[in-house]
Motif scaffolding. Structure first.
Motif, PDB file in Angstrom:
ATOM      1  N   LEU A  76       8.821   3.731  -0.539  1.00 21.57           N
ATOM      2  CA  LEU A  76       7.813   3.691  -1.601  1.00 21.57           C
ATOM      3  C   LEU A  76       7.900   4.928  -2.492  1.00 21.57           C
ATOM      4  O   LEU A  76       7.784   4.821  -3.721  1.00 21.57           O
ATOM      5  N   LEU A  77       8.117   6.106  -1.887  1.00 17.00           N
ATOM      6  CA  LEU A  77       8.195   7.346  -2.682  1.00 17.00           C
ATOM      7  C   LEU A  77       9.377   7.316  -3.632  1.00 17.00           C
ATOM      8  O   LEU A  77       9.245   7.621  -4.822  1.00 17.00           O
ATOM      9  N   ILE A 111       1.496   8.824  -1.506  1.00 14.17           N
ATOM     10  CA  ILE A 111       2.573   8.654  -0.522  1.00 14.17           C
ATOM     11  C   ILE A 111       2.912   9.987   0.126  1.00 14.17           C
ATOM     12  O   ILE A 111       3.162  10.059   1.334  1.00 14.17           O
ATOM     13  N   PHE A 112       2.898  11.068  -0.672  1.00 13.55           N
ATOM     14  CA  PHE A 112       3.207  12.387  -0.110  1.00 13.55           C
ATOM     15  C   PHE A 112       2.204  12.764   0.979  1.00 13.55           C
ATOM     16  O   PHE A 112       2.587  13.197   2.073  1.00 13.55           O
ATOM     17  N   VAL A 286      12.745  13.533  -4.326  1.00 13.36           N
ATOM     18  CA  VAL A 286      12.268  12.161  -4.132  1.00 13.36           C
ATOM     19  C   VAL A 286      13.369  11.209  -3.674  1.00 13.36           C
ATOM     20  O   VAL A 286      13.087  10.039  -3.391  1.00 13.36           O
ATOM     21  N   VAL A 287      14.617  11.696  -3.590  1.00 11.53           N
ATOM     22  CA  VAL A 287      15.699  10.826  -3.102  1.00 11.53           C
ATOM     23  C   VAL A 287      16.461  11.414  -1.918  1.00 11.53           C
ATOM     24  O   VAL A 287      16.953  10.653  -1.077  1.00 11.53           O
ATOM     25  N   VAL A 288      16.568  12.746  -1.836  1.00 14.80           N
ATOM     26  CA  VAL A 288      17.370  13.339  -0.764  1.00 14.80           C
ATOM     27  C   VAL A 288      16.732  13.159   0.618  1.00 14.80           C
ATOM     28  O   VAL A 288      17.384  12.624   1.529  1.00 14.80           O
ATOM     29  N   PRO A 289      15.460  13.579   0.848  1.00 14.34           N
ATOM     30  CA  PRO A 289      14.870  13.338   2.171  1.00 14.34           C
ATOM     31  C   PRO A 289      14.818  11.849   2.552  1.00 14.34           C
ATOM     32  O   PRO A 289      15.170  11.507   3.690  1.00 14.34           O
ATOM     33  N   PRO A 290      14.399  10.927   1.645  1.00 20.16           N
ATOM     34  CA  PRO A 290      14.438   9.505   2.020  1.00 20.16           C
ATOM     35  C   PRO A 290      15.835   9.013   2.382  1.00 20.16           C
ATOM     36  O   PRO A 290      15.982   8.121   3.227  1.00 20.16           O
TER      37      PRO A 290
END
Length: 319
Positions: A76-77, A111-112, A286-290
């Motif tokens: 979602l994030l 979401i955070f 918003v893309v690296v940790p997911p």
């Protein structure tokens, strides 16, 4: 100047321009390629992780159920931000209505805060598993896990919903350029021709009393875990206990470090940290940790490794 001199604009009629990464406009096309790749890997990886956990009965344990919640939050994030970022970088689709900007702002913060609560729940899960192993199944029942999930969502909604009113109450007078790739609370508030002290105080309060307290409780949990682990006489048993926490610690560091860097840079580091560095890190966050979360758990968690091997083996057998 007296606010009465300003020609105020109705928020419903306002459109903003998201500029992307100021100073790196010539590199937008190239920056978008790794962001797009990471977004695809994040969505596919987390959906696959949820699929494994839902379909495999042996993974219906508290740790993996919390992990499925984390994977859903990651999807979602990244989906709330990455498509608009790519549209800006590749198609110069920079315009966004005030309502859409506020909606994106709400979902990002919501979401955070929810993901922070899930990480706290996962730390509690490891604490119970290592410090009270004989009571693990009686403490973390399916009912308790469900209630924790509902509590995380409810808390996040109650904390983040006031952000909507805080930006709608402000008076705007035509400033429409947001030097960012997506909408944040303070990014919107700073465009107002009004006093934003309440917005600043509430934003800081939320950061310190929600995610800040989560970090304190997570550190407390791992302090107690370490005290318990180092009382174990067997070195192999110590290593096994610490190894079960390794993936979670990596995920915690990836989640909180860039988030708090972005938060404090946005408020206090505008004169010392180059703006394009701040925005670039915010985009990667918003893309690296997911993207990395399912990879980390896949590499460091034997049960998930085994299920992935069995899954692909069955596919190759069918083919």
């Amino acid at each position: 100047m007296d606010p009465s001199f300003y020609n105020y604009t109705n928020p419903q009629d306002m459109w903003y321009v998201l500029t992307g990464i100021p100073g790196l406009e010539d590199l937008h096309i190239w920056i978008a390629i790794p962001i797009c790749s990471m977004y695809i890997v994040a969505v596919v990886g987390n959906i696959f992780l949820i699929f494994l956990i839902v379909t495999e009965h042996s993974l219906h344990e508290p740790m993996y159920l919390f992990l499925s919640m984390l994977a859903l939050a990651d999807i979602l994030l990244s989906t709330a931000t990455a498509p608009k970022i790519l549209a800006i970088f590749w198609f110069q689709s920079m315009n966004i209505s005030f309502g859409s900007c506020v909606s994106q702002m709400f979902f990002i913060h919501f979401i955070f805060v929810a993901e922070s609560a899930i990480l706290l729940a996962m730390a509690f899960d490891r604490y119970v598993a290592i410090c009270y192993p004989l009571r693990y199944t009686t403490i973390l029942t399916s009912s308790v896990i469900g209630k924790i999930g509902v509590a995380a969502v409810t808390r996040s909604f109650m904390i983040c919903f006031p952000f909507i009113f805080l930006v709608y109450r402000l008076k705007y007078c035509g400033k429409s350029i947001i030097p960012h790739s997506y909408c944040e609370h303070m990014g919107i508030a700073r465009l107002a021709c009004d006093n934003i002290k309440v917005n600043i105080i509430y934003g800081l309060t939320v950061a310190l009393l929600s995610t800040g307290l989560d970090i304190v409780f997570i550190i407390t949990s791992y302090t107690l875990i370490l005290c318990t682990v180092f009382r174990i006489p067997s070195w192999s048993a110590r290593f096994k206990a610490l190894n079960t926490c390794g993936s979670h610690i990596c995920v915690i560091l990836m989640f909180y470090a860039p988030a708090f860097f972005s938060f404090f840079a946005h408020r206090f580091g505008s004169k010392t940290i180059p703006h394009h560095i701040h925005i670039l890190i915010a985009n990667l966050y918003v893309v690296v940790p997911p993207m990395l979360n399912p990879i980390i758990y896949g590499v460091k968690t034997k049960q998930i490794q085994d299920r992935v091997i069995v899954f692909f083996s069955s596919i190759s057998t069918c083919c």
